[in-house]
Design a protein around this motif. Structure first.
Motif, PDB file in Angstrom:
ATOM      1  N   PRO A 143     -36.195  44.843 -28.021  1.00  0.00           N
ATOM      2  CA  PRO A 143     -36.909  44.843 -29.301  1.00  0.00           C
ATOM      3  C   PRO A 143     -38.350  45.337 -29.133  1.00  0.00           C
ATOM      4  CG  PRO A 143     -35.715  42.781 -28.992  1.00  0.00           C
ATOM      5  CD  PRO A 143     -35.695  43.489 -27.670  1.00  0.00           C
ATOM      6  N   VAL A 144     -38.723  46.283 -29.987  1.00  0.00           N
ATOM      7  CA  VAL A 144     -40.064  46.873 -29.962  1.00  0.00           C
ATOM      8  C   VAL A 144     -40.613  46.845 -31.382  1.00  0.00           C
ATOM      9  CG1 VAL A 144     -41.414  48.946 -29.450  1.00  0.00           C
ATOM     10  CG2 VAL A 144     -39.404  48.399 -28.060  1.00  0.00           C
ATOM     11  N   SER A 145     -41.901  46.578 -31.527  1.00  0.00           N
ATOM     12  CA  SER A 145     -42.505  46.584 -32.857  1.00  0.00           C
ATOM     13  C   SER A 145     -43.925  47.127 -32.786  1.00  0.00           C
ATOM     14  CB  SER A 145     -42.516  45.170 -33.463  1.00  0.00           C
ATOM     15  OG  SER A 145     -43.339  44.302 -32.705  1.00  0.00           O
ATOM     16  N   MET A 146     -44.424  47.571 -33.939  1.00  0.00           N
ATOM     17  CA  MET A 146     -45.807  48.006 -34.091  1.00  0.00           C
ATOM     18  C   MET A 146     -46.416  47.303 -35.297  1.00  0.00           C
ATOM     19  SD  MET A 146     -45.855  52.106 -33.340  1.00  0.00           S
ATOM     20  CE  MET A 146     -44.395  52.491 -34.310  1.00  0.00           C
ATOM     21  N   LYS A 147     -47.697  46.971 -35.178  1.00  0.00           N
ATOM     22  CA  LYS A 147     -48.398  46.337 -36.284  1.00  0.00           C
ATOM     23  C   LYS A 147     -49.744  47.022 -36.485  1.00  0.00           C
ATOM     24  CE  LYS A 147     -50.110  41.884 -38.006  1.00  0.00           C
ATOM     25  NZ  LYS A 147     -50.272  40.434 -37.697  1.00  0.00           N
ATOM     26  N   LEU A 148     -49.973  47.502 -37.702  1.00  0.00           N
ATOM     27  CA  LEU A 148     -51.239  48.115 -38.061  1.00  0.00           C
ATOM     28  C   LEU A 148     -52.180  47.058 -38.592  1.00  0.00           C
ATOM     29  CD1 LEU A 148     -49.928  51.260 -39.963  1.00  0.00           C
ATOM     30  CD2 LEU A 148     -50.929  51.210 -37.684  1.00  0.00           C
ATOM     31  N   ASN A 149     -53.405  47.083 -38.103  1.00  0.00           N
ATOM     32  CA  ASN A 149     -54.406  46.117 -38.558  1.00  0.00           C
ATOM     33  C   ASN A 149     -55.762  46.796 -38.508  1.00  0.00           C
ATOM     34  OD1 ASN A 149     -55.995  43.971 -39.216  1.00  0.00           O
ATOM     35  ND2 ASN A 149     -55.213  42.594 -37.637  1.00  0.00           N
ATOM     36  N   GLY A 150     -56.232  47.245 -39.680  1.00  0.00           N
ATOM     37  CA  GLY A 150     -57.524  47.903 -39.723  1.00  0.00           C
ATOM     38  C   GLY A 150     -57.530  49.183 -38.915  1.00  0.00           C
ATOM     39  N   LYS A 151     -58.359  49.228 -37.876  1.00  0.00           N
ATOM     40  CA  LYS A 151     -58.544  50.439 -37.091  1.00  0.00           C
ATOM     41  C   LYS A 151     -57.810  50.389 -35.758  1.00  0.00           C
ATOM     42  CE  LYS A 151     -63.036  51.489 -39.141  1.00  0.00           C
ATOM     43  NZ  LYS A 151     -64.481  51.769 -38.862  1.00  0.00           N
ATOM     44  N   VAL A 155     -48.826  47.352 -30.196  1.00  0.00           N
ATOM     45  CA  VAL A 155     -47.458  47.601 -29.773  1.00  0.00           C
ATOM     46  C   VAL A 155     -46.971  46.374 -29.013  1.00  0.00           C
ATOM     47  CG1 VAL A 155     -45.959  49.033 -28.344  1.00  0.00           C
ATOM     48  CG2 VAL A 155     -47.852  50.071 -29.604  1.00  0.00           C
ATOM     49  N   SER A 156     -45.833  45.839 -29.416  1.00  0.00           N
ATOM     50  CA  SER A 156     -45.263  44.666 -28.748  1.00  0.00           C
ATOM     51  C   SER A 156     -43.862  44.985 -28.260  1.00  0.00           C
ATOM     52  CB  SER A 156     -45.220  43.469 -29.703  1.00  0.00           C
ATOM     53  OG  SER A 156     -46.527  43.097 -30.107  1.00  0.00           O
ATOM     54  N   VAL A 157     -43.594  44.631 -27.021  1.00  0.00           N
ATOM     55  CA  VAL A 157     -42.278  44.829 -26.415  1.00  0.00           C
ATOM     56  C   VAL A 157     -41.779  43.482 -25.942  1.00  0.00           C
ATOM     57  CG1 VAL A 157     -40.949  46.044 -24.666  1.00  0.00           C
ATOM     58  CG2 VAL A 157     -42.952  47.148 -25.687  1.00  0.00           C
ATOM     59  N   ALA A 158     -40.611  43.085 -26.414  1.00  0.00           N
ATOM     60  CA  ALA A 158     -40.051  41.780 -26.064  1.00  0.00           C
ATOM     61  C   ALA A 158     -39.386  41.847 -24.698  1.00  0.00           C
ATOM     62  CB  ALA A 158     -39.045  41.352 -27.123  1.00  0.00           C
ATOM     63  N   ALA A 159     -38.951  40.697 -24.236  1.00  0.00           N
ATOM     64  CA  ALA A 159     -38.151  40.658 -23.012  1.00  0.00           C
ATOM     65  C   ALA A 159     -36.790  41.275 -23.295  1.00  0.00           C
ATOM     66  CB  ALA A 159     -37.996  39.217 -22.538  1.00  0.00           C
ATOM     67  N   SER A 160     -36.158  41.771 -22.268  1.00  0.00           N
ATOM     68  CA  SER A 160     -34.831  42.352 -22.430  1.00  0.00           C
ATOM     69  C   SER A 160     -33.848  41.302 -22.912  1.00  0.00           C
ATOM     70  CB  SER A 160     -34.352  42.928 -21.093  1.00  0.00           C
ATOM     71  OG  SER A 160     -33.006  43.324 -21.184  1.00  0.00           O
ATOM     72  N   ASN A 161     -33.028  41.671 -23.902  1.00  0.00           N
ATOM     73  CA  ASN A 161     -31.997  40.744 -24.363  1.00  0.00           C
ATOM     74  C   ASN A 161     -30.612  41.228 -23.974  1.00  0.00           C
ATOM     75  OD1 ASN A 161     -31.538  42.882 -26.085  1.00  0.00           O
ATOM     76  ND2 ASN A 161     -32.225  41.813 -27.928  1.00  0.00           N
ATOM     77  N   GLY A 162     -30.576  42.176 -23.045  1.00  0.00           N
ATOM     78  CA  GLY A 162     -29.309  42.698 -22.554  1.00  0.00           C
ATOM     79  C   GLY A 162     -29.171  42.471 -21.071  1.00  0.00           C
ATOM     80  N   PRO A 163     -28.337  43.260 -20.399  1.00  0.00           N
ATOM     81  CA  PRO A 163     -28.157  43.137 -18.954  1.00  0.00           C
ATOM     82  C   PRO A 163     -29.462  43.422 -18.233  1.00  0.00           C
ATOM     83  CG  PRO A 163     -26.441  44.499 -19.938  1.00  0.00           C
ATOM     84  CD  PRO A 163     -27.485  44.295 -20.983  1.00  0.00           C
ATOM     85  N   PRO A 164     -29.595  43.002 -16.980  1.00  0.00           N
ATOM     86  CA  PRO A 164     -30.806  43.291 -16.210  1.00  0.00           C
ATOM     87  C   PRO A 164     -31.086  44.787 -16.172  1.00  0.00           C
ATOM     88  CG  PRO A 164     -29.413  41.716 -15.058  1.00  0.00           C
ATOM     89  CD  PRO A 164     -28.606  42.224 -16.226  1.00  0.00           C
ATOM     90  N   PRO A 213     -42.128  40.118 -21.698  1.00  0.00           N
ATOM     91  CA  PRO A 213     -42.836  40.497 -22.923  1.00  0.00           C
ATOM     92  C   PRO A 213     -44.206  41.097 -22.621  1.00  0.00           C
ATOM     93  CG  PRO A 213     -41.864  38.314 -23.144  1.00  0.00           C
ATOM     94  CD  PRO A 213     -41.722  38.692 -21.706  1.00  0.00           C
ATOM     95  N   GLY A 214     -44.571  42.091 -23.411  1.00  0.00           N
ATOM     96  CA  GLY A 214     -45.877  42.724 -23.249  1.00  0.00           C
ATOM     97  C   GLY A 214     -46.431  43.168 -24.579  1.00  0.00           C
ATOM     98  N   SER A 215     -47.767  43.297 -24.639  1.00  0.00           N
ATOM     99  CA  SER A 215     -48.423  43.714 -25.870  1.00  0.00           C
ATOM    100  C   SER A 215     -49.635  44.568 -25.515  1.00  0.00           C
ATOM    101  CB  SER A 215     -48.845  42.493 -26.687  1.00  0.00           C
ATOM    102  OG  SER A 215     -49.459  42.870 -27.901  1.00  0.00           O
ATOM    103  N   TRP A 216     -49.835  45.637 -26.273  1.00  0.00           N
ATOM    104  CA  TRP A 216     -50.945  46.559 -26.041  1.00  0.00           C
ATOM    105  C   TRP A 216     -51.568  46.931 -27.374  1.00  0.00           C
ATOM    106  CZ3 TRP A 216     -46.116  46.758 -24.027  1.00  0.00           C
ATOM    107  CH2 TRP A 216     -45.980  46.634 -22.636  1.00  0.00           C
ATOM    108  N   THR A 217     -52.891  47.032 -27.393  1.00  0.00           N
ATOM    109  CA  THR A 217     -53.612  47.428 -28.598  1.00  0.00           C
ATOM    110  C   THR A 217     -54.219  48.806 -28.390  1.00  0.00           C
ATOM    111  OG1 THR A 217     -54.101  45.140 -29.202  1.00  0.00           O
ATOM    112  CG2 THR A 217     -55.490  46.838 -30.168  1.00  0.00           C
ATOM    113  N   VAL A 218     -53.966  49.694 -29.351  1.00  0.00           N
ATOM    114  CA  VAL A 218     -54.425  51.072 -29.264  1.00  0.00           C
ATOM    115  C   VAL A 218     -55.320  51.368 -30.467  1.00  0.00           C
ATOM    116  CG1 VAL A 218     -53.719  53.491 -29.129  1.00  0.00           C
ATOM    117  CG2 VAL A 218     -52.259  51.700 -28.134  1.00  0.00           C
ATOM    118  N   PRO A 219     -56.544  51.847 -30.243  1.00  0.00           N
ATOM    119  CA  PRO A 219     -57.375  52.245 -31.389  1.00  0.00           C
ATOM    120  C   PRO A 219     -56.705  53.388 -32.159  1.00  0.00           C
ATOM    121  CG  PRO A 219     -58.690  52.084 -29.375  1.00  0.00           C
ATOM    122  CD  PRO A 219     -57.246  52.010 -28.955  1.00  0.00           C
TER     123      PRO A 219
END
Length: 255
Positions: A143-151, A155-164, A213-219
């Motif tokens: 699962p991957v998602s993006m969220k816009l907030n102002g400027k 980007v958020s990436v969840a843990a794998s929910n499938g095979p290794p 899980p990981g999360s990154w913020t990009v201007p």
């Protein structure tokens, strides 16, 4: 149109875009779990490509598919310099070929989920490739998602929910122009008015992913400029030079 390519080096997939447009509206992007990422390697100088460009436009209307146009530059010598082409896309297409162990580099070529390649104008084959590649372990399972907030965009990436999965993957964000009309004056498509859909105008690596899980913020200033109205992010096994299966992806409009 078919061509066997020899590429001396892979261009760097990094860098920031200049600031020409800032999204002022705060808008959450809906998390998505699409079934496929389809990359079309195309060229304005290729007479066989317009039907494939149309297919990408149709696939772009399917919310379960992230369809991307990646114009290449190796046909420029035929009489028309592709106005959207990027040598990095030519290098990416070659890297896929090297990973597969073949010499199948041509236009229009569609790469489906980083694994299968088919003629880009054959929608039926694209759909079949989507179903076949989804049977591979890990493909489009993260699962991957993006969220816009102002400027900025997160980007958020969840843990794998499938095979290794493999221990290393990369997270990339693409700046996209959803529709670009082009008047072609010379070459094989001389005199034609063509529209290219979901054209990737720049790519930026935002991080590495190791299965947790990981999360990154990009201007937004790093991905937004005039003509950019969408963004896609994908998590891909391997590296820029050795691209593997697509593990997950998301797409959002910017304004």
């Amino acid at each position: 149109m078919t061509m066997m390519m020899a590429c001396n080096s892979i261009s760097r997939w990094s860098g920031a875009l200049g600031v020409c447009a800032i999204v002022a509206v705060i808008r959450p992007a809906v998390a998505a779990e699409p079934r496929a990422v389809v990359e079309l390697f195309t060229s304005q100088g290729c007479s066989s490509c317009p039907p494939a460009d149309k297919v990408i436009g149709e696939l772009a209307q399917d919310p379960s598919v992230i369809a991307l146009s990646m114009p290449i530059d190796y046909w420029d010598y035929l009489g028309w310099k592709d106005t959207l082409a990027d040598s990095r896309f030519s290098a990416r297409q070659k890297a896929y070929s090297l990973m597969r162990g073949d010499r199948d580099v041509y236009t229009p070529q569609a790469i489906v989920n980083g694994e299968a390649h088919v003629i880009g104008s054959d929608r039926g084959e694209i759909e079949r490739a989507i179903e076949v590649t989804r049977e591979s372990d890990g493909v489009m399972s993260v699962p991957v998602s993006m969220k816009l907030n102002g400027k900025q965009i997160t980007v958020s990436v969840a843990a794998s929910n499938g095979p290794p999965l493999a221990s290393h993957a990369e997270v990339w964000i693409c700046s996209i122009s959803k529709a670009v009309p082009i008047s072609i004056a010379r070459g094989e498509n001389r005199g034609r008015e063509l529209t290219y859909y979901n054209v990737v105008r720049n790519v930026l690596k935002v991080g590495d992913w190791n299965g947790t899980p990981g999360s990154w913020t990009v201007p937004l200033e790093n991905i937004s400029r005039e003509g950019i109205d969408a963004a896609a992010v994908f998590v891909q096994d391997g590296s820029r030079d050795r691209p593997g299966p697509m593990l997950g992806a998301a797409y959002t409009t910017l304004h």
